[in-house]
Write an enzyme that holds these catalytic residues in place. Structure first.
Site, PDB file in Angstrom:
ATOM      1  CB  CYS A 148      -0.910   0.153   1.053  1.00  0.00           C
ATOM      2  SG  CYS A 148      -2.339   0.941   0.776  1.00  0.00           S
ATOM      3  CG  HIS A 187      -3.375  -3.649   3.070  1.00  0.00           C
ATOM      4  ND1 HIS A 187      -2.329  -3.074   3.724  1.00  0.00           N
ATOM      5  CD2 HIS A 187      -4.026  -2.356   2.550  1.00  0.00           C
ATOM      6  CE1 HIS A 187      -2.243  -1.479   4.087  1.00  0.00           C
ATOM      7  NE2 HIS A 187      -3.622  -1.419   3.298  1.00  0.00           N
ATOM      8  CD  GLU A 231      -1.006  -5.974   4.936  1.00  0.00           C
ATOM      9  OE1 GLU A 231      -0.397  -6.296   3.757  1.00  0.00           O
ATOM     10  OE2 GLU A 231      -0.999  -4.989   5.315  1.00  0.00           O
TER      11      GLU A 231
END
Ligand code: GLN
Length: 562
Positions: free
Chosen positions: A398, A536, A538
């Site tokens: 990001c 993102h 993650e």
């Protein structure tokens, strides 16, 4: 998208879903979320469907407007709600996408009760905490649990706090209405004062007393402590808290949170729950977890990863809390590549002060995670320049992608003072700028839940490093459209006016929105690994299935170490 609007569930209707409440006692921050997640993983391994819910006690309607130092990471669900980080743990342990119905705050409950009152939906009754607020709480739990075998509800905070009493009351009322469907797990802390050197169980007894005074008797007490509880401690807790000794489970500090499902299952946590409900396991399958724990405990070769961020609050722990999903994702990818992850929290402000070489010279890989505002961005850009020039594997998430674009624009495409308008409104080269709809929202002060949030499709460019990562992990195929779906949380974007210029200078655009308009991923050629994503990744990495970009990043790290 799950519907959390108006289910037709009456107050007296019996439910097939079993509700397991997880409350905390003595101190906060003892890992109720990990305990809940582990119980979820165990029930799933026994063949049941589980819907985990987090209840947060604040009046915010979601976690999106709370600063990271205050709250830790903001987790984003696939359907785009900004939540507490515990939902991330649930997804990682249970391996399912968890949606907005599973995140409840006091603010949401009151907002709905007040809306109903204005809409005359209470038909002229006076609106009261009990039963109207408690009924709204129960309604939301039932929505989240509908269609699942188990609904696992973690009550934020600790028992006895004034602000969460109404939720405890709702659990009591729920049990009163349908006793066969409610189970209560109390997670509390047993300290070992250094001057005594002995584990004390009195605080747990006190906190169960507080529960009792609210009309709640726990079915299981989980003792959190530095070292495992011994038999004597378990006996005392059982006696004074009114639970069977076998229902006192010890959950000591461990090297990795992923050991907890195995630790609790070794004490028959799953069987205790099933027995209470008269249910039988459909299967027993914690093999993958046991295998993971074995890998975690036996990998030796280390990979040192620098996470260059800025959300330091009080000491280093704050940083870890602000980036918990990033850190977990790095770990997942490291274990899958059979290396031991060693994390280094680097403040981008230190990079600004001391220079990138001095601060980052000794690491195997560099990650710049998400962020907001101008503080520390020059340090991030310097860190990225260092990674690019010294061929250190780099992954930008990001803000880390936006900063990588700025670095490339300034130092390769020679666009002097290129920047994002988030940092410098007057930059001569706004290579990152605000999305048009976001600019309008900011003018109207619409801050809550207004970013570009949640899962969006992205089409990858064939023959790129990014494509290879997703192919390697089996997310896309060699044929057909290489489409992925990833979670976002941002207001700014790559400025298309600079697209041709930057591509000509060598920047590779390896993913865009399906209409080609929004740049979602950039990468570099002639580098062992240099990728930045606007999304993102993650939020979709799991211990048993690492995310392709983290996996590819770590694979490059390992290859270079050889
Ligand atoms: N501040 C940037 C934006 O809003 C990046 C956000 C982030 O890293 N999550 O676009």
């Amino acid at each position: 998208m799950p519907n959390h609007k108006k289910p037709k569930i009456s107050k007296t209707q019996k439910s097939n879903t079993k509700f397991i409440f997880v409350s905390g006692g003595v101190i906060s921050g003892i890992g109720k979320g990990i305990t809940s997640s582990s119980i979820g993983a165990i029930l799933k391994a026994k063949g049941f469907s589980v819907s985990p819910v987090k209840v947060d006690m604040y009046l915010n309607q979601d976690a999106g407007t709370i600063r990271p130092q205050e709250h830790g990471e903001v987790w984003v669900t696939k359907d785009g709600i900004e939540t507490d980080q515990d939902l991330g743990h649930y997804e990682r342990f249970i391996g399912e996408n968890i949606m907005r119905a599973n995140y409840i705050t006091t603010g949401q409950i009151y907002a709905e009760v007040l809306r109903k009152e204005r809409a005359f939906e209470y038909n002229g009754e006076d609106v009261e905490a009990i039963p109207h607020v408690t009924d709204e709480i129960i309604r939301r739990w039932q929505v989240a649990g509908k269609g699942f075998d188990f609904c696992l509800i973690e009550l934020g905070g600790t028992v006895g706090e004034y602000q969460n009493a109404i939720f405890f009351e709702a659990t009591r009322i729920m049990k009163l209405r349908d006793p066969q469907t409610v189970f209560h797990i109390h997670v509390a802390y047993l300290p070992i004062p250094s001057y005594l050197g002995e584990m004390k169980s009195k605080p747990v007894q006190q906190s169960v007393r507080v529960l009792n005074s609210m009309g709640i008797e726990p079915d299981v007490v989980v003792g959190r402590s530095e070292v495992p509880m011994d038999d004597r401690r378990k006996e005392r807790v059982a006696l004074f808290c009114g639970v069977n000794k076998d229902h006192v489970l010890s959950n000591p500090d461990v090297g990795s949170i992923y050991e907890v499902p195995v630790i609790l299952e070794n004490q028959h946590a799953g069987e205790i729950i099933l027995e209470k409900f008269g249910m039988k396991a459909k299967q027993q399958d914690l093999r993958q977890w046991k295998q993971l724990v074995h890998t975690i405990k036996t990998v030796k070769k280390e990979a040192h990863i620098a996470v260059v961020g800025k959300y330091f609050g009080v000491g280093k722990f704050q940083l870890a809390d602000s980036y918990v999903s990033v850190i977990e994702s790095i770990k997942h990818a490291a274990w899958a590549n059979k290396v031991k992850p060693v994390m280094h929290w680097i403040s981008s402000l230190d990079v600004e002060k001391q220079g990138a070489k001095a601060v980052l010279g000794k690491y195997d890989g560099i990650v710049v995670p998400g962020g907001f505002g101008s503080r520390g961005t020059e340090g991030m850009i310097q860190a990225i320049q260092y990674a690019r020039e010294h061929k250190v594997p780099y992954l930008g998430l990001c803000y880390g992608m936006q900063m990588a674009t700025i670095e490339f624009a300034r130092n390769v495409a020679k666009l002097k003072n290129a920047n994002t308008t988030e940092v410098d409104d007057d930059t001569p080269h706004p290579v990152i700028h605000i999305m048009p709809d976001q600019a309008k929202k900011m003018l109207n002060r619409e801050y809550g839940a207004s970013m570009r949030l949640g899962g969006w499709d992205c089409v990858l460019t064939r023959k790129t490093l990014t494509e290879k990562c997703y192919l390697d992990c089996g997310v896309i195929k060699k044929t057909g459209k290489p489409k992925i779906n990833e979670r976002h949380r941002h207001r700014y974007e790559f400025n298309n006016e600079y697209r041709d210029q930057l591509v000509k200078a060598g920047l590779v655009i390896s993913g865009t929105t399906p209409d080609g308009q929004l740049v979602e991923i950039v990468e570099l050629k002639d580098h062992p690994f240099f990728v930045g994503s606007q999304f993102h990744p993650e939020f979709q990495s799991r211990p048993l299935a690492p995310h392709p970009l983290f996996y590819g990043f770590m694979k490059a790290v390992v290859k270079l170490k050889k």
